[in-house]
Design a protein around this motif. Structure first.
Motif, PDB file in Angstrom:
ATOM      1  N   PHE A  34      16.799 -23.301  40.706  1.00 50.77           N
ATOM      2  CA  PHE A  34      17.551 -22.469  41.636  1.00 50.77           C
ATOM      3  C   PHE A  34      16.706 -21.306  42.111  1.00 50.77           C
ATOM      4  N   TYR A  36      17.458 -17.558  43.884  1.00 52.12           N
ATOM      5  CA  TYR A  36      18.453 -16.566  44.235  1.00 52.12           C
ATOM      6  C   TYR A  36      17.741 -15.375  44.869  1.00 52.12           C
ATOM      7  N   GLY A  43      24.692  -8.497  42.728  1.00 55.92           N
ATOM      8  CA  GLY A  43      24.400  -9.663  41.921  1.00 55.92           C
ATOM      9  C   GLY A  43      23.531 -10.646  42.682  1.00 55.92           C
ATOM     10  N   PRO A  44      22.928 -11.606  41.967  1.00 54.73           N
ATOM     11  CA  PRO A  44      22.109 -12.624  42.634  1.00 54.73           C
ATOM     12  C   PRO A  44      22.942 -13.432  43.627  1.00 54.73           C
ATOM     13  N   THR A  49      19.119 -24.997  45.693  1.00 56.08           N
ATOM     14  CA  THR A  49      18.976 -25.772  44.478  1.00 56.08           C
ATOM     15  C   THR A  49      18.073 -26.967  44.779  1.00 56.08           C
ATOM     16  N   TYR A  51      16.418 -30.519  42.885  1.00 55.84           N
ATOM     17  CA  TYR A  51      16.720 -31.360  41.731  1.00 55.84           C
ATOM     18  C   TYR A  51      15.569 -32.248  41.286  1.00 55.84           C
ATOM     19  N   GLN A  91      18.015 -24.789  35.222  1.00 64.36           N
ATOM     20  CA  GLN A  91      19.262 -25.072  34.523  1.00 64.36           C
ATOM     21  C   GLN A  91      19.063 -26.309  33.644  1.00 64.36           C
ATOM     22  N   THR A  94      22.871 -27.757  29.164  1.00 65.30           N
ATOM     23  CA  THR A  94      23.949 -26.917  28.638  1.00 65.30           C
ATOM     24  C   THR A  94      24.602 -26.078  29.722  1.00 65.30           C
ATOM     25  N   GLY A  95      23.960 -26.009  30.881  1.00 64.39           N
ATOM     26  CA  GLY A  95      24.533 -25.245  31.978  1.00 64.39           C
ATOM     27  C   GLY A  95      23.962 -23.846  32.132  1.00 64.39           C
TER      28      GLY A  95
ATOM     29  N   PHE B  33      30.461 -17.508  33.137  1.00 67.67           N
ATOM     30  CA  PHE B  33      29.274 -17.107  32.389  1.00 67.67           C
ATOM     31  C   PHE B  33      29.130 -15.589  32.406  1.00 67.67           C
ATOM     32  N   ARG B  99      30.204 -26.765  33.033  1.00 70.72           N
ATOM     33  CA  ARG B  99      28.914 -26.181  32.657  1.00 70.72           C
ATOM     34  C   ARG B  99      28.210 -25.531  33.837  1.00 70.72           C
ATOM     35  N   GLY B 100      28.925 -25.326  34.916  1.00 71.72           N
ATOM     36  CA  GLY B 100      28.313 -24.662  36.060  1.00 71.72           C
ATOM     37  C   GLY B 100      27.196 -25.448  36.687  1.00 71.72           C
ATOM     38  N   LEU B 101      27.186 -26.744  36.474  1.00 75.69           N
ATOM     39  CA  LEU B 101      26.124 -27.566  37.047  1.00 75.69           C
ATOM     40  C   LEU B 101      26.168 -27.475  38.565  1.00 75.69           C
ATOM     41  N   GLU B 102      24.990 -27.403  39.149  1.00 79.75           N
ATOM     42  CA  GLU B 102      24.787 -27.208  40.590  1.00 79.75           C
ATOM     43  C   GLU B 102      24.946 -25.742  40.993  1.00 79.75           C
ATOM     44  N   GLY B 103      24.992 -24.864  40.022  1.00 72.65           N
ATOM     45  CA  GLY B 103      24.924 -23.451  40.339  1.00 72.65           C
ATOM     46  C   GLY B 103      26.247 -22.731  40.318  1.00 72.65           C
ATOM     47  N   TYR B 104      26.192 -21.407  40.319  1.00 67.98           N
ATOM     48  CA  TYR B 104      27.420 -20.635  40.299  1.00 67.98           C
ATOM     49  C   TYR B 104      27.285 -19.357  41.101  1.00 67.98           C
ATOM     50  N   PHE B 106      27.715 -15.314  41.462  1.00 62.34           N
ATOM     51  CA  PHE B 106      27.674 -14.104  40.650  1.00 62.34           C
ATOM     52  C   PHE B 106      28.504 -12.990  41.268  1.00 62.34           C
ATOM     53  N   GLY B 107      29.027 -12.132  40.400  1.00 58.62           N
ATOM     54  CA  GLY B 107      29.605 -10.874  40.836  1.00 58.62           C
ATOM     55  C   GLY B 107      28.510  -9.823  40.995  1.00 58.62           C
TER      56      GLY B 107
END
Lengths: 109, 115
Positions: A34, A36, A43-44, A49, A51, A91, A94-95, B33, B99-104, B106-107
């Motif tokens: 990723f 950002y 925040g970021p 993304t 893969y 990533q 586990t995430g 997270f 699991r937040g796969l593919e990103g998330y 943020f605040g």
């Protein structure tokens, strides 16, 4: 151990001067890489993304590429509003995201 | 709301004081997270929730740190007996995916300063 290293730590460019930011990584079970953008006090903000090795993505003046061991963020003809810290993260299964320390970009008019 | 909301934006605590930081994720997001970002560094993982279950707390630096998400929505990060080394920005992120796969997303974070 999963690890991400970004270089350079800081980069100063003149408006219109193209350059690249580097992100080297080691991770077991890469689920995604990723990029950002982070502005001061915020925040970021998600950019891209990637893969798999060979993948490329573009957005305006930014293009991200990925190999098996590193990623590059190419900035073409940057403008002052591109000034920010750019964070790279990998990533795992586990995430959780493992971030590099970031590259702080300053673009002068 | 449209994004991840964190409060307060700034918190100054005296050493030894307890603090609570709140995160309102995007509605319907299952993954949440918490990350800690020291000055000039990238964010570091603290803990992960899937709905109300805390599935990973391996990043919490000590037993003074505690996080909860009792109803699978709002989350609180609590730090007991704050120390100067706890000074950092605490970021919350949420994702619609397991699991937040593919990103998330943020605040903006809570900046904690311990004096």
């Amino acid at each position: 151990e999963d690890q991400v290293t970004q270089s350079p730590e800081a980069l100063r460019l003149q408006e219109g001067e193209s350059s690249s930011l580097n992100c080297s990584y080691t991770v077991s079970g890469l689920r995604g890489l990723f990029w950002y953008r982070q502005d001061p006090g915020k925040g970021p903000e998600f950019l891209f993304t990637l893969y798999s090795a060979g993948e490329e993505k573009e957005k305006e003046r930014l293009k991200a590429t990925l190999t098996k061991k590193e990623s590059f963020l190419h900035i073409t003809a940057p403008k002052p509003e591109d000034s920010a810290t750019y964070l790279c993260a990998v990533q795992s299964n586990t995430g959780k995201l493992i971030f590099g320390q970031g590259t702080t970009l300053q673009v002068k008019p | 709301g449209a994004g991840v909301s964190q409060s307060p934006r700034y918190k100054v605590a005296k050493r030894g004081q307890d603090v609570a930081l709140r995160c309102d994720p995007i509605s319907g997001h299952v993954s949440l997270f918490w990350y800690q970002q020291a000055l000039g560094q990238g964010p570091e993982f603290l803990t992960y929730f899937q709905n109300e279950a805390q599935l990973d707390k391996s990043g919490l630096p000590s037993d003074r740190f505690f996080a909860e998400r009792p109803e699978g929505s709002v989350s609180t990060l609590k730090i007991q007996r704050t120390q100067q080394e706890d000074s950092a920005v605490y970021l919350c992120a949420s994702s619609p995916k397991d699991r937040g796969l593919e990103g998330y997303t943020f605040g903006s974070g809570t900046r904690l300063t311990v004096v």
